[in-house]
Design a protein around this motif. Structure first.
Motif, short mmCIF file in Angstrom:
data_model
loop_
_atom_site.label_atom_id
_atom_site.label_comp_id
_atom_site.label_asym_id
_atom_site.label_seq_id
_atom_site.Cartn_x
_atom_site.Cartn_y
_atom_site.Cartn_z
N VAL A 1 55.64 3.27 88.13
CA VAL A 1 55.70 3.84 89.49
C VAL A 1 56.09 2.76 90.50
O VAL A 1 56.89 3.00 91.42
CB VAL A 1 54.35 4.49 89.85
CG1 VAL A 1 54.33 4.91 91.32
CG2 VAL A 1 54.09 5.69 88.96
N ALA A 2 55.52 1.56 90.34
CA ALA A 2 55.86 0.47 91.25
C ALA A 2 57.34 0.13 91.17
O ALA A 2 57.98 -0.19 92.19
CB ALA A 2 55.01 -0.76 90.92
N GLY A 3 57.93 0.19 89.97
CA GLY A 3 59.36 -0.06 89.85
C GLY A 3 60.20 0.97 90.58
O GLY A 3 61.18 0.62 91.26
N VAL A 4 59.83 2.25 90.44
CA VAL A 4 60.56 3.31 91.14
C VAL A 4 60.45 3.15 92.65
O VAL A 4 61.44 3.25 93.39
CB VAL A 4 60.04 4.69 90.68
CG1 VAL A 4 60.70 5.80 91.52
CG2 VAL A 4 60.33 4.91 89.20
N VAL A 5 59.22 2.89 93.13
CA VAL A 5 59.01 2.73 94.57
C VAL A 5 59.79 1.53 95.09
O VAL A 5 60.41 1.59 96.17
CB VAL A 5 57.51 2.59 94.86
CG1 VAL A 5 57.27 2.23 96.33
CG2 VAL A 5 56.78 3.88 94.53
N SER A 6 59.75 0.42 94.35
CA SER A 6 60.47 -0.78 94.80
C SER A 6 61.97 -0.53 94.84
O SER A 6 62.69 -1.06 95.72
CB SER A 6 60.14 -1.96 93.89
OG SER A 6 60.66 -1.75 92.59
N PHE A 7 62.51 0.28 93.91
CA PHE A 7 63.94 0.60 93.93
C PHE A 7 64.29 1.38 95.19
O PHE A 7 65.32 1.09 95.85
CB PHE A 7 64.31 1.40 92.69
CG PHE A 7 65.77 1.79 92.65
CD1 PHE A 7 66.73 0.90 92.23
CD2 PHE A 7 66.17 3.07 93.06
CE1 PHE A 7 68.07 1.26 92.21
CE2 PHE A 7 67.52 3.43 93.04
CZ PHE A 7 68.47 2.52 92.61
N ALA A 8 63.44 2.35 95.54
CA ALA A 8 63.72 3.15 96.73
C ALA A 8 63.66 2.29 97.99
O ALA A 8 64.53 2.41 98.88
CB ALA A 8 62.71 4.30 96.81
N ILE A 9 62.65 1.42 98.07
CA ILE A 9 62.54 0.55 99.24
C ILE A 9 63.70 -0.43 99.31
O ILE A 9 64.30 -0.66 100.38
CB ILE A 9 61.19 -0.18 99.23
CG1 ILE A 9 60.02 0.82 99.36
CG2 ILE A 9 61.12 -1.21 100.36
CD1 ILE A 9 58.66 0.20 99.21
N ALA A 10 64.04 -1.05 98.17
CA ALA A 10 65.14 -2.02 98.15
C ALA A 10 66.47 -1.36 98.50
O ALA A 10 67.33 -1.99 99.14
CB ALA A 10 65.21 -2.66 96.77
N ARG A 11 66.68 -0.11 98.11
CA ARG A 11 67.93 0.59 98.44
C ARG A 11 68.08 0.72 99.96
O ARG A 11 69.16 0.45 100.51
CB ARG A 11 67.92 1.97 97.78
CG ARG A 11 69.15 2.81 98.14
CD ARG A 11 68.99 4.22 97.66
NE ARG A 11 70.13 5.03 98.12
CZ ARG A 11 70.22 6.36 97.95
NH1 ARG A 11 69.20 7.01 97.35
NH2 ARG A 11 71.27 7.02 98.38
N VAL A 12 66.96 1.13 100.61
CA VAL A 12 67.01 1.29 102.06
C VAL A 12 67.27 -0.06 102.74
O VAL A 12 68.11 -0.17 103.66
CB VAL A 12 65.71 1.93 102.57
CG1 VAL A 12 65.70 1.95 104.11
CG2 VAL A 12 65.56 3.33 102.01
N VAL A 13 66.56 -1.11 102.30
CA VAL A 13 66.71 -2.43 102.93
C VAL A 13 68.12 -2.97 102.71
O VAL A 13 68.75 -3.51 103.64
CB VAL A 13 65.65 -3.39 102.38
CG1 VAL A 13 65.90 -4.81 102.88
CG2 VAL A 13 64.26 -2.92 102.77
N THR B 1 63.30 -5.94 88.43
CA THR B 1 64.47 -5.26 87.88
C THR B 1 65.01 -4.22 88.85
O THR B 1 66.23 -4.12 89.09
CB THR B 1 64.09 -4.58 86.55
OG1 THR B 1 63.64 -5.58 85.62
CG2 THR B 1 65.29 -3.86 85.96
N ALA B 2 64.10 -3.43 89.44
CA ALA B 2 64.52 -2.41 90.40
C ALA B 2 65.18 -3.06 91.62
O ALA B 2 66.21 -2.57 92.14
CB ALA B 2 63.33 -1.56 90.81
N ALA B 3 64.62 -4.17 92.11
CA ALA B 3 65.18 -4.83 93.28
C ALA B 3 66.57 -5.39 92.99
O ALA B 3 67.49 -5.32 93.83
CB ALA B 3 64.25 -5.94 93.74
N ILE B 4 66.75 -5.96 91.79
CA ILE B 4 68.06 -6.52 91.44
C ILE B 4 69.11 -5.41 91.32
O ILE B 4 70.27 -5.54 91.78
CB ILE B 4 67.95 -7.32 90.12
CG1 ILE B 4 67.11 -8.58 90.36
CG2 ILE B 4 69.32 -7.68 89.57
CD1 ILE B 4 66.79 -9.34 89.10
#
Length: 473
Positions: A18-30, A68-71
């Motif tokens: 779940v943290a990976g999915v959330v971090s991907f969504a946040i990183a996409r917006v940023v 991984t999600a952030a990258i």
């Protein structure tokens, strides 16, 4: 680092995904907002720093999917060409996140096992160090009370609890608290004592008190109880206590056996001394009195006997026998030792010796009677050995007091070579000295004479019946 030890691992795996999915969504917006205003290299550095902070705070299980999600978000939505989300993109994202979670889970399990193994090795090393310290105390002949206190401190230090208590179960159903380490409160709950005694098994009364039985020589001897005044005891407290008490029970048994051995030796020596005194009284009050009476009768009969010279000779022979019996009586237990103390007794011993004997006694007060008797017989036996076996020309006896102990040193300039296996009575002297709580050492190199040193404690015997207090010597 955040505490996650009480969260089950399967739940942590789900939370990591779940943290990976959330971090991907946040990183996409940023990334979408910053791609036209910030240079890619500084932005990548900031992104890397954020991932490292998560790794530091949450651990590898969470850091891998978050990183991984952030990258992926940085690659897809910051660096050209930009990517639109599609079924293929979601499949790739799910694959990368799943792989990151799997790798993070394996790394976490491996790390925890390594930490547990290292902790187990550390605990074992700590227990072994504790046992070495206890064994050293036992080897030194420390009193059981001090050994019990040391054992209790070791248990408390090993478990890190607020308090540790050693309790002994008595035959009449009562208990005796032998030692306590740590806080003065709380006391051991009676229910905990009763439950361990009735079931002979480890028992946890609540989150702050636990007890483990101590079994010595196959019998329930007592229990260790540990408690925490405020925090909860660790879940493995009973297991760690059980492992430890199984090891230290041997030390307790050795201390108990040593105390019983010392008591037994003391009783044997006391009985032997009493037997000597009884023989002395019997000789003095029985045979000697009868011989004296017979001698007086014979001397009276000389006025009427036809052979007064022969009767007088018999009387003289009888008086000689009396003198011999008196000397025998003094050899068993010299009257001067009881009446005047150790210094006059040793000087009388020196006068009767066929070898020149130098006596130097430096005592401020008269020692207790058991110490005097023990020191006298050590000196007497060593002097006898010097006369019979050492071919010595002079013997020196020194007595002093230091560190609440009487120190006796007997040195001769004879042939040397004496040892406890030589059949010269040294082993018996060692037993007698140890029965009084002391030590006896022999230094006897061949051709360089023999030095026997006895160290007998004074304090444990002060105030006992038959002891002497403040008489000057």
């Amino acid at each position: 680092m955040l505490s996650r030890t009480r969260i089950p691992l399967p739940l942590q795996v789900v939370l990591a995904a779940v943290a990976g999915v959330v971090s991907f969504a946040i990183a996409r917006v940023v990334c979408t907002l910053a791609r036209d205003d910030i240079h890619p290299i500084p932005f990548a550095a900031v992104l890397l720093a954020v991932v490292l902070l998560f790794a530091r705070a949450l651990g590898i299980l969470y850091a891998l999917p978050i990183g991984t999600a952030a990258i992926l978000a940085y690659d897809w939505f910051y660096l050209p060409p930009l990517r639109e989300l599609s079924e293929a993109a979601y499949t790739l994202l799910a694959t990368f996140l799943g792989m990151a979670v799997i790798v993070g889970t394996v790394a976490t399990v491996t790390s925890r096992r390594a930490v547990a193994a290292e902790r187990a090795r550390g605990d074992m090393a700590e227990v072994q160090a504790s046992l070495r310290r206890l064994a050293l105390l036992i080897a030194k002949g420390e009193a059981p009370a001090r050994i019990f206190e040391a054992v209790t401190r070791e248990v408390r230090d090993h478990l890190g609890s607020d308090t540790a208590t050693l309790v002994r179960y008595e035959l009449d159903g009562s208990t005796t608290e032998l030692a306590r380490a740590g806080l003065s409160a709380p006391v051991v709950p009676p229910e905990l004592i009763r439950h361990v005694r009735e079931n002979a098994r480890a028992y946890r009364l609540d989150a702050t008190a636990a007890g483990v039985p101590v079994v010595v020589n196959g019998r329930l001897w007592g229990m260790f109880a540990v408690g925490s005044a405020e925090s909860q005891l660790p879940d493995d407290t009973e297991a760690r206590m059980s492992d430890y008490t199984e090891l230290v029970a041997t030390a307790v048994a050795d201390a108990q056996s040593r105390a019983e051995l010392i008591s037994s030796r003391a009783r044997i020596v006391a009985a032997a001394d009493e037997a000597r005194r009884r023989i002395e009284r019997d000789l003095h009050d029985g045979a000697q009195q009868r011989l004296v009476a017979l001698a007086l009768r014979l001397r009276t009969a000389t006025h009427d006997d036809d052979k007064p010279g022969e009767v007088a000779e018999i009387g003289t022979d009888l008086m000689t026998v009396i003198d011999e019996l008196r000397e025998l009586s003094r050899g068993i237990h010299p009257a001067v030792l009881s009446d005047s103390g150790l210094r006059p007794a040793l000087r009388a011993l020196a006068r009767r010796s066929p070898l020149p004997v130098e006596v130097d006694v430096r005592l401020a007060v008269r020692p207790p009677q058991p110490v005097e008797v023990g020191a006298y017989y050590v000196a007497s036996e060593v002097l006898t050995n010097a006369v019979k076996h050492a071919d010595a020309t002079v013997v020196r006896i020194e007595v002093s007091e230091a560190d609440d102990c009487l120190h006796l040193c007997v040195h001769d300039d004879g042939a040397g070579g004496a040892d406890f296996a030589g059949g010269t009575g040294l082993l018996g002297l060692k037993d007698r000295t140890e029965a009084l709580g002391g030590t006896l050492d022999v230094t006897s190199p061949p051709g360089a004479g023999t030095t026997v040193t006895a160290r007998i404690p004074l304090q444990p015997h002060r105030g006992e019946p038959g002891g002497h207090g403040g008489e000057q010597q």
